[in-house]
Scaffold this active site. Structure first.
Site, PDB file in Angstrom:
ATOM      1  N   LYS A  46       0.846  -1.204   0.000  1.00  0.00           N
ATOM      2  CA  LYS A  46       0.000   0.000   0.000  1.00  0.00           C
ATOM      3  C   LYS A  46       0.875   1.245   0.000  1.00  0.00           C
ATOM      4  O   LYS A  46       2.077   1.169   0.297  1.00  0.00           O
ATOM      5  CB  LYS A  46      -0.912  -0.028   1.225  1.00  0.00           C
ATOM      6  N   TYR A 267      14.864  30.579   8.175  1.00  0.00           N
ATOM      7  CA  TYR A 267      13.593  31.262   8.446  1.00  0.00           C
ATOM      8  C   TYR A 267      13.419  31.539   9.929  1.00  0.00           C
ATOM      9  O   TYR A 267      13.765  30.695  10.773  1.00  0.00           O
ATOM     10  CB  TYR A 267      12.412  30.381   7.994  1.00  0.00           C
TER      11      TYR A 267
HETATM   12  C1  LIG Z   1      -0.353  -1.652   6.945  1.00  0.00           C
HETATM   13  C2  LIG Z   1      -0.919  -2.939   7.379  1.00  0.00           C
HETATM   14  C3  LIG Z   1      -0.108  -4.084   7.490  1.00  0.00           C
HETATM   15  C4  LIG Z   1       1.399  -4.029   7.418  1.00  0.00           C
HETATM   16  O1  LIG Z   1       1.871  -3.585   8.668  1.00  0.00           O
HETATM   17  P1  LIG Z   1       3.437  -3.435   8.973  1.00  0.00           P
HETATM   18  O2  LIG Z   1       3.471  -2.994  10.387  1.00  0.00           O
HETATM   19  O3  LIG Z   1       3.944  -2.401   8.033  1.00  0.00           O
HETATM   20  O4  LIG Z   1       4.065  -4.752   8.741  1.00  0.00           O
HETATM   21  C5  LIG Z   1      -0.720  -5.300   7.748  1.00  0.00           C
HETATM   22  N1  LIG Z   1      -2.059  -5.371   7.904  1.00  0.00           N
HETATM   23  C6  LIG Z   1      -2.861  -4.286   7.846  1.00  0.00           C
HETATM   24  C7  LIG Z   1      -4.318  -4.448   8.059  1.00  0.00           C
HETATM   25  C8  LIG Z   1      -2.323  -3.030   7.593  1.00  0.00           C
HETATM   26  O5  LIG Z   1      -3.123  -1.959   7.559  1.00  0.00           O
END
Ligand SMILES: *Cc1c(COP(=O)(O)O)cnc(C)c1O
Length: 381
Positions: A46, A267
């Site tokens: 993702k 800044y």
């Molecule tokens: C993002 C996510 C993962 C992966 O989690 P990590 O901590 O990056 O290994 C697994 N399951 C779900 C439902 C997630 O949202």
């Protein structure tokens, strides 16, 4: 190769470079798969594979043996589909928006069903297509984010027909505290999930994320879902990181100067040189994913020498104090390390008061991106 204009410039013209080591990524997948065996190991890709580039990452993971890929949104699945062979399955963690079911079914995407509403909509799509549709069924076991509540679960148990026309491949849940192996929440969530396993006999379990893979093997179920560990981030507090680092970020010096004591820097003049200092301006800023809260906090490295950030992080640049180096060591075009051997993603995240996930997924798109060590195609950079 990414077709952005930056890639057409000569190798020297970039002002910051993100190097992504595809062999390290593949090694991380195999390492996690070995840890999780005999469970199957999927890959969570993702958010553009946590910012690393899903279209480049997913085929490498496929070559390393991965066949199950998780994204969060339908659009991510659609974008990724052309980059993977047909026998790879794309699962959609957030489930589907009402009305997207037909499109998802036609493309073979497998949604995670997070509510009875989503269950009903997916069933209607199955009815319209006159075939069973595959899905994962998620239960909320204590995170209150996504998944069937205990009440919805009770209804489903009382009316099993609600699932007719669906082929539930896995029941799943997600750990809220997987980064803390000592947290009692892990066992509490798992206890609820064991109850679900008993209530839905014969359906395999999908439970562990990166951290969960390094818990007791019973957490693995049949399919594990690592994300961040694939990309080189320490998956759990339990082990010294078993993962190889995948990303390296280097930025070029675009100006240097020696300033007398009392000189204002950046800044809002939030830093005033206490003594004479040599400063260097480097070509990355908050628009490139280095959070502004690193102002007067984080550092870059030149070799093993720490070069503190002074003043505010700007949109396109950061000023560092290079006085620890012999004067004139850094000149126009010198490279400093932002993420690499001396400063890990976890270190940068700690300086910024956040987690490595956020630093990774914020990495910008103005860098030259070099994908190296893709032993599959023999391509390098
Ligand atoms: C993002 C996510 C993962 C992966 O989690 P990590 O901590 O990056 O290994 C697994 N399951 C779900 C439902 C997630 O949202």
């Amino acid at each position: 190769m990414d077709m952005s204009i930056a890639q057409d410039l000569s190798a020297d013209a970039y002002s910051a470079r993100l190097v992504i080591d595809l062999d390290a990524l593949a090694d991380n997948y195999r390492r996690l798969a070995a840890e999780a065996a005999p469970a199957e190991t999927s890959a969570v890709v993702k958010a553009d594979a946590y910012g690393v580039g899903a279209d480049r990452v997913a085929p490498v993971l496929y070559s390393a043996g991965c066949r199950s890929f998780f994204v969060a949104h339908l659009q991510e699945a659609a974008n990724l589909r052309p980059h993977l062979p047909r026998d790879a399955t794309l699962y959609i963690l957030n489930g589907l928006q009402p009305g997207a079911e037909t499109y998802a079914a036609a493309n073979g995407f497998v949604p995670v069903l997070n509510s009875l509403e989503q269950v009903a909509a997916w069933r209607r799509a199955a009815g319209a297509l006159h075939r069973d549709l595959p899905a994962l069924l998620q239960f909320d076991t204590g995170m209150s984010r996504l998944g069937l509540s205990p009440e919805e679960t009770a209804r489903l148990l009382a009316e099993p027909d609600l699932l007719s026309g669906l082929s539930i491949r896995y029941i799943m849940s997600h750990l809220a505290c997987a980064d803390d192996s000592e947290s009692p929440e892990n066992d509490a969530q798992f206890a609820v999930m064991r109850e679900r396993v008993a209530q839905f006999p014969g359906i395999p379990l999908c439970f562990a994320n990166s951290g969960g893979i390094f818990f007791d093997k019973s957490f693995h179920g049949a399919l594990v879902r690592p994300g961040v560990a694939l990309y080189g981030v320490t998956p759990s507090d339990r082990a010294a990181s078993p993962m190889k680092s995948v990303v390296r970020l280097e930025a070029k010096v675009i100006q240097t100067r020696i300033v007398p004591a009392g000189t204002k820097v950046g800044y809002s003049a939030s830093f005033i040189a206490p003594v004479e200092m040599e400063l260097a301006t480097i070509a990355v800023g908050y628009a490139d994913g280095l959070p502004r809260c690193l102002s007067n906090r984080g550092a870059a490295y030149f070799g093993a020498t720490r070069l503190p950030i002074v003043g505010r992080v700007s949109m396109d640049s950061i000023i560092i104090d290079v006085s620890a180096l012999p004067q004139g060591t850094l000149t126009l075009g010198s490279l400093v390390e932002i993420i690499g051997a001396h400063q890990s993603l976890d270190d940068v995240a700690a300086d910024a008061g956040t987690i490595a996930y956020e630093i990774l997924t914020s990495l910008g798109h103005r860098y030259r991106r070099d994908y190296i060590n893709n032993s599959k195609s023999g391509e390098s950079a």
